[in-house]
Design a protein around this motif. Structure first.
Motif, PDB file in Angstrom:
ATOM      1  N   ALA A   1       7.979 -68.911 108.041  1.00 50.56           N
ATOM      2  CA  ALA A   1       9.138 -67.840 107.238  1.00 50.56           C
ATOM      3  C   ALA A   1       8.171 -67.817 105.799  1.00 50.56           C
ATOM      4  O   ALA A   1       8.544 -66.366 105.593  1.00 50.56           O
ATOM      5  N   GLU A   2       8.370 -69.247 105.066  1.00 50.14           N
ATOM      6  CA  GLU A   2       7.304 -68.695 103.344  1.00 50.14           C
ATOM      7  C   GLU A   2       6.371 -67.728 103.710  1.00 50.14           C
ATOM      8  O   GLU A   2       6.049 -67.030 102.618  1.00 50.14           O
ATOM      9  N   GLU A   3       5.673 -68.050 104.586  1.00 51.35           N
ATOM     10  CA  GLU A   3       4.708 -67.486 104.087  1.00 51.35           C
ATOM     11  C   GLU A   3       4.752 -65.848 104.612  1.00 51.35           C
ATOM     12  O   GLU A   3       4.369 -65.201 104.076  1.00 51.35           O
ATOM     13  N   ASN A   4       5.700 -66.041 105.776  1.00 50.61           N
ATOM     14  CA  ASN A   4       6.456 -64.233 106.255  1.00 50.61           C
ATOM     15  C   ASN A   4       6.358 -63.528 104.827  1.00 50.61           C
ATOM     16  O   ASN A   4       6.300 -62.782 104.379  1.00 50.61           O
ATOM     17  N   ILE A   5       7.518 -64.454 104.246  1.00 52.32           N
ATOM     18  CA  ILE A   5       8.270 -63.888 102.873  1.00 52.32           C
ATOM     19  C   ILE A   5       7.194 -63.980 101.403  1.00 52.32           C
ATOM     20  O   ILE A   5       7.496 -62.775 100.989  1.00 52.32           O
ATOM     21  N   LEU A   6       6.134 -64.483 101.200  1.00 53.81           N
ATOM     22  CA  LEU A   6       4.729 -64.408 100.374  1.00 53.81           C
ATOM     23  C   LEU A   6       3.471 -63.186 100.747  1.00 53.81           C
ATOM     24  O   LEU A   6       3.516 -62.960  99.917  1.00 53.81           O
ATOM     25  N   LEU A   7       3.949 -63.193 101.586  1.00 58.41           N
ATOM     26  CA  LEU A   7       2.769 -62.169 102.784  1.00 58.41           C
ATOM     27  C   LEU A   7       2.002 -61.548 101.458  1.00 58.41           C
ATOM     28  O   LEU A   7       1.174 -60.998 100.939  1.00 58.41           O
ATOM     29  N   GLY A   8       3.436 -60.593 101.049  1.00 53.72           N
ATOM     30  CA  GLY A   8       3.158 -59.306 100.369  1.00 53.72           C
ATOM     31  C   GLY A   8       2.878 -59.164  98.909  1.00 53.72           C
ATOM     32  O   GLY A   8       2.148 -59.029  98.484  1.00 53.72           O
ATOM     33  N   LEU A   9       3.268 -60.459  98.519  1.00 53.00           N
ATOM     34  CA  LEU A   9       2.992 -61.441  97.016  1.00 53.00           C
ATOM     35  C   LEU A   9       1.355 -61.802  97.190  1.00 53.00           C
ATOM     36  O   LEU A   9       0.583 -61.478  96.307  1.00 53.00           O
ATOM     37  N   ARG A  10       1.237 -61.719  98.110  1.00 57.15           N
ATOM     38  CA  ARG A  10      -0.116 -62.796  98.588  1.00 57.15           C
ATOM     39  C   ARG A  10      -1.044 -61.731  98.804  1.00 57.15           C
ATOM     40  O   ARG A  10      -2.468 -61.335  97.798  1.00 57.15           O
ATOM     41  N   LEU A  11      -1.353 -60.551  99.808  1.00 50.92           N
ATOM     42  CA  LEU A  11      -2.263 -59.545  99.213  1.00 50.92           C
ATOM     43  C   LEU A  11      -2.003 -58.906  98.355  1.00 50.92           C
ATOM     44  O   LEU A  11      -3.402 -58.130  98.540  1.00 50.92           O
ATOM     45  N   ALA A  12      -1.727 -58.583  97.026  1.00 52.78           N
ATOM     46  CA  ALA A  12      -1.570 -57.956  96.049  1.00 52.78           C
ATOM     47  C   ALA A  12      -1.882 -59.014  94.950  1.00 52.78           C
ATOM     48  O   ALA A  12      -1.603 -58.295  94.108  1.00 52.78           O
TER      49      ALA A  12
END
Length: 229
Positions: free
Chosen positions: A104-115
């Motif tokens: 869940a945490e990785e899914n939540i932060l995925l967009g930020l990390r890709l950016a």
């Protein structure tokens, strides 16, 4: 456009050509104030999803203008639109769109990390706490209920502090209890966290959680009620 998270000005959208052309949006003008929860409603084919897609920069318009804040989307390149959607817009879809191999945490932060952006730890904690996800951050989507998965999707949409969150039938795949939990959170995100949410729905119960309701029919605004109407 001060005070508006998004706006449409005389927007026209046509699919097809000649005798088969369908005017999905027919000169729609509408503002979405910051810090408000707005429902876009209407029967199938009324133009509600098309309007959301145009407002969010997922589809182009054939006439008129669309703004996110002060930014005119109609003049942006594909690359600029991609950056705008990534940095300033949040999305919640009916199908959750979570990656099954990530927790869940990785899914939540995925967009930020890709950016290439780091989350604000305090804001992350606020969002996760408001959604009741602290005990679920290490769980993968397959280990979560539908309502919990949608709350993860809501957290992902909010964690980057977007100008506006677009929610497309966010309770369509949920039972009534789980749907109510998600709608409660979206309302809370507006009232307590200052978020702006625009939700497409056919469900009058879901719409009852919002501040403003816009009803489309045949690509035009047929009814408008609530705050700012």
């Amino acid at each position: 456009m001060d005070g508006h998270a998004a706006s449409a000005v005389d927007v026209v959208k046509v699919y097809g050509r000649g005798d088969t052309a369908v005017r999905a949006l027919d000169h729609v003008t509408l503002d979405f104030p910051r810090g408000r929860f707005t429902a876009i409603m209407g029967p199938s084919g009324s133009g509600k999803s098309t309007l959301m897609h145009c407002l969010a920069g997922l589809d182009t318009v054939d006439g008129g203008r669309v703004h996110i804040g002060r930014t005119d989307l109609t003049g942006l390149s594909d690359a600029e639109l991609t950056r705008l959607r990534r940095d300033r817009v949040g999305f919640v879809f009916q199908s959750f769109n979570l990656l099954p191999t990530m927790n869940a945490e990785e899914n939540i932060l995925l967009g930020l990390r890709l950016a290439g952006r780091r989350p604000d730890p305090a804001w992350f904690d606020t969002v996760v706490g408001t959604l009741g996800l602290r005990q679920r951050l290490r769980h993968k989507p397959g280990e979560l209920s539908g309502g919990q998965q949608q709350r993860v999707a809501c957290a992902r949409a909010l964690v980057g502090r977007p100008d506006v969150v677009f929610a497309d039938e966010p309770t369509g795949s949920l039972d009534s209890r789980s749907g109510a939990e998600v709608l409660d959170f979206l309302r809370t995100s507006v009232r307590e966290l200052g978020q702006t949410v625009v939700m497409v729905t056919h469900d009058p119960v879901a719409a009852s959680y919002t501040d403003r309701r816009v009803v489309l029919a045949d690509g035009r605004i047929a009814e408008f009620s609530g705050l700012g109407a």
